[in-house]
Design a protein around this motif. Structure first.
Motif, PDB file in Angstrom:
ATOM      1  N   PRO A 167     -14.457  -8.539  -8.661  1.00 48.93           N
ATOM      2  CA  PRO A 167     -13.250  -8.859  -9.305  1.00 48.93           C
ATOM      3  C   PRO A 167     -12.128  -9.041  -8.114  1.00 48.93           C
ATOM      4  N   VAL A 168     -11.301 -10.052  -8.570  1.00 48.49           N
ATOM      5  CA  VAL A 168     -10.103 -10.311  -7.556  1.00 48.49           C
ATOM      6  C   VAL A 168      -8.877 -10.217  -8.033  1.00 48.49           C
ATOM      7  N   VAL A 169      -7.760  -9.527  -7.599  1.00 48.86           N
ATOM      8  CA  VAL A 169      -6.635  -9.505  -8.157  1.00 48.86           C
ATOM      9  C   VAL A 169      -5.827 -10.042  -7.025  1.00 48.86           C
ATOM     10  N   VAL A 170      -4.903 -11.044  -7.454  1.00 49.67           N
ATOM     11  CA  VAL A 170      -4.161 -11.629  -6.253  1.00 49.67           C
ATOM     12  C   VAL A 170      -2.624 -11.112  -6.554  1.00 49.67           C
ATOM     13  N   LEU A 171      -1.865 -10.610  -5.739  1.00 51.54           N
ATOM     14  CA  LEU A 171      -0.495 -10.337  -5.600  1.00 51.54           C
ATOM     15  C   LEU A 171       0.323 -11.471  -5.450  1.00 51.54           C
ATOM     16  N   ALA A 172       1.085 -11.976  -6.125  1.00 52.19           N
ATOM     17  CA  ALA A 172       2.114 -12.952  -5.675  1.00 52.19           C
ATOM     18  C   ALA A 172       3.311 -12.236  -5.110  1.00 52.19           C
ATOM     19  N   ASN A 173       3.398 -11.880  -4.117  1.00 48.71           N
ATOM     20  CA  ASN A 173       4.532 -10.769  -3.550  1.00 48.71           C
ATOM     21  C   ASN A 173       5.627 -11.620  -3.271  1.00 48.71           C
TER      22      ASN A 173
ATOM     23  N   THR B  73      -6.116   6.596  -9.774  1.00 53.17           N
ATOM     24  CA  THR B  73      -5.568   5.964 -10.628  1.00 53.17           C
ATOM     25  C   THR B  73      -5.941   6.307 -11.942  1.00 53.17           C
ATOM     26  N   GLN B  74      -6.777   7.191 -12.140  1.00 56.40           N
ATOM     27  CA  GLN B  74      -7.110   8.099 -13.491  1.00 56.40           C
ATOM     28  C   GLN B  74      -7.734   9.161 -13.047  1.00 56.40           C
ATOM     29  N   LYS B  75      -7.770  10.118 -13.905  1.00 51.04           N
ATOM     30  CA  LYS B  75      -8.205  11.446 -13.580  1.00 51.04           C
ATOM     31  C   LYS B  75      -9.736  11.603 -13.041  1.00 51.04           C
ATOM     32  N   ASP B  76     -10.554  10.721 -13.286  1.00 51.36           N
ATOM     33  CA  ASP B  76     -11.922  10.442 -12.830  1.00 51.36           C
ATOM     34  C   ASP B  76     -12.142   9.316 -12.100  1.00 51.36           C
ATOM     35  N   PHE B  77     -11.040   8.496 -11.618  1.00 53.59           N
ATOM     36  CA  PHE B  77     -11.169   7.379 -10.880  1.00 53.59           C
ATOM     37  C   PHE B  77     -10.283   7.130  -9.782  1.00 53.59           C
ATOM     38  N   THR B  78     -10.858   6.928  -8.529  1.00 53.51           N
ATOM     39  CA  THR B  78     -10.126   6.856  -7.220  1.00 53.51           C
ATOM     40  C   THR B  78     -10.567   5.484  -6.491  1.00 53.51           C
ATOM     41  N   LEU B  79      -9.352   4.933  -6.115  1.00 53.33           N
ATOM     42  CA  LEU B  79      -9.509   3.688  -5.449  1.00 53.33           C
ATOM     43  C   LEU B  79      -9.309   3.934  -4.041  1.00 53.33           C
TER      44      LEU B  79
ATOM     45  N   SER C 194       2.495  -1.266 -11.337  1.00 58.51           N
ATOM     46  CA  SER C 194       1.738  -0.509 -11.858  1.00 58.51           C
ATOM     47  C   SER C 194       0.708  -1.328 -12.569  1.00 58.51           C
ATOM     48  N   GLU C 195       1.284  -2.462 -13.046  1.00 54.86           N
ATOM     49  CA  GLU C 195       0.283  -3.502 -13.712  1.00 54.86           C
ATOM     50  C   GLU C 195      -1.022  -3.916 -12.981  1.00 54.86           C
ATOM     51  N   ALA C 196      -0.583  -4.165 -11.468  1.00 54.22           N
ATOM     52  CA  ALA C 196      -1.720  -4.710 -10.897  1.00 54.22           C
ATOM     53  C   ALA C 196      -2.506  -3.393 -10.418  1.00 54.22           C
ATOM     54  N   LEU C 197      -2.308  -2.301 -10.438  1.00 52.49           N
ATOM     55  CA  LEU C 197      -3.072  -1.176 -10.424  1.00 52.49           C
ATOM     56  C   LEU C 197      -4.069  -0.692 -11.583  1.00 52.49           C
ATOM     57  N   ARG C 198      -3.157  -0.939 -12.785  1.00 49.67           N
ATOM     58  CA  ARG C 198      -4.098  -0.863 -14.233  1.00 49.67           C
ATOM     59  C   ARG C 198      -5.019  -1.863 -14.316  1.00 49.67           C
ATOM     60  N   ILE C 199      -4.588  -3.235 -13.991  1.00 47.21           N
ATOM     61  CA  ILE C 199      -5.807  -4.336 -13.850  1.00 47.21           C
ATOM     62  C   ILE C 199      -6.984  -4.100 -13.110  1.00 47.21           C
ATOM     63  N   LEU C 200      -6.634  -3.796 -11.668  1.00 47.26           N
ATOM     64  CA  LEU C 200      -7.709  -3.385 -10.665  1.00 47.26           C
ATOM     65  C   LEU C 200      -8.540  -2.344 -11.013  1.00 47.26           C
ATOM     66  N   THR C 201      -7.973  -1.283 -11.603  1.00 44.87           N
ATOM     67  CA  THR C 201      -8.836  -0.133 -12.021  1.00 44.87           C
ATOM     68  C   THR C 201      -9.644  -0.755 -13.019  1.00 44.87           C
TER      69      THR C 201
ATOM     70  N   LEU D 146       0.729  -1.248   0.031  1.00 45.19           N
ATOM     71  CA  LEU D 146      -0.034   0.018   0.131  1.00 45.19           C
ATOM     72  C   LEU D 146       0.997   1.286  -0.105  1.00 45.19           C
ATOM     73  N   TYR D 147       1.825   1.304   0.696  1.00 42.91           N
ATOM     74  CA  TYR D 147       2.773   2.575   1.110  1.00 42.91           C
ATOM     75  C   TYR D 147       3.383   2.655  -0.511  1.00 42.91           C
ATOM     76  N   LYS D 148       3.860   1.458  -1.126  1.00 38.99           N
ATOM     77  CA  LYS D 148       4.589   1.562  -2.440  1.00 38.99           C
ATOM     78  C   LYS D 148       3.729   2.084  -3.247  1.00 38.99           C
ATOM     79  N   PHE D 149       2.326   1.646  -3.550  1.00 43.77           N
ATOM     80  CA  PHE D 149       1.315   2.204  -4.425  1.00 43.77           C
ATOM     81  C   PHE D 149       1.078   3.572  -4.148  1.00 43.77           C
ATOM     82  N   ARG D 150       0.860   4.032  -2.881  1.00 47.34           N
ATOM     83  CA  ARG D 150       0.648   5.438  -2.461  1.00 47.34           C
ATOM     84  C   ARG D 150       1.662   6.486  -2.802  1.00 47.34           C
ATOM     85  N   TYR D 151       2.836   6.117  -2.218  1.00 41.67           N
ATOM     86  CA  TYR D 151       4.074   6.946  -2.446  1.00 41.67           C
ATOM     87  C   TYR D 151       5.450   6.414  -3.179  1.00 41.67           C
ATOM     88  N   ASN D 152       5.148   5.583  -3.753  1.00 37.86           N
ATOM     89  CA  ASN D 152       6.196   5.036  -4.601  1.00 37.86           C
ATOM     90  C   ASN D 152       7.593   4.904  -3.633  1.00 37.86           C
TER      91      ASN D 152
END
Length: 194
Positions: A117-123, A54-60, A165-172, A30-36
């Protein structure tokens, strides 16, 4: 003032619940998503909340819920308003993957999560011997348990940011599609009651 409010009201928002066992890396992700950036985190007692545009008109809005045994009992209450599930597994911890799979199966049987929808992150892909996305997909039995919804398994590393970035794109994309179908369903229900 009125124009600014009208513009702001067009921004769509979706609730994403982040679940997974303790030490899977949810808060670090989450911190990496938010603050890189990389933050040293300690086990989450309760939950963390953060919004990411994640996009100009979409917030997660991410709900990062603690994964300790005692916290898992409250997971269902967070799922009631979810528009998407981000499930995090430590792909290098092969001994706990079976425990993670059992918890994942319980979550997916929750009535309020039906069709979400489900996105699994294989961390922790940076660690030696980490299972790749195909192996995590197989071990979590994704094709069986997620056949009624959009799903994806994304390999990633919270420390380097690889795959995020791929995970955020797919989740969005998944949550936008889900939100549109939910709106359409609500409109049809309202029309039927007239």
């Amino acid at each position: 003032m009125g124009l600014q409010n009208a513009k702001h009201s067009k921004v769509k928002q979706a609730n994403i619940v982040m679940l997974g066992l303790d030490s899977a890396g949810k808060s670090t992700l989450l911190y990496k998503f938010r603050y890189n950036d990389l933050f040293l985190t300690s086990p989450t007692i309760g939950f963390n909340v953060d919004m990411i545009e994640t996009q100009k008109d979409f917030t997660l809005t991410f709900w990062d819920v603690g994964g300790q045994q005692k916290m898992r009992q409250s997971w269902c209450s967070f799922l009631e308003t979810a528009d998407g599930l981000l499930y995090v597994v430590d792909s290098s911890d092969k001994q706990r993957l079976e425990e993670s799979k059992k918890e994942f199966e319980v979550i997916l049987k929750t009535e309020s999560l039906k069709g979400i929808p489900v996105v699994v992150l294989a961390n922790k892909q940076d660690l030696p011997g980490a299972w790749n996305a195909e192996e995590v997909t197989r071990r979590l039995n994704m094709k069986k348990y997620c056949s009624d919804r959009n799903w994806y398994v994304q390999p990633c590393c919270a420390i380097t940011g690889e795959g995020l970035s791929e995970a955020l794109r797919i989740l969005t994309a998944f949550t936008r599609q889900y939100s549109r179908s939910k709106e359409t369903s609500t409109i049809f229900k309202e029309i039927k009651t007239l």
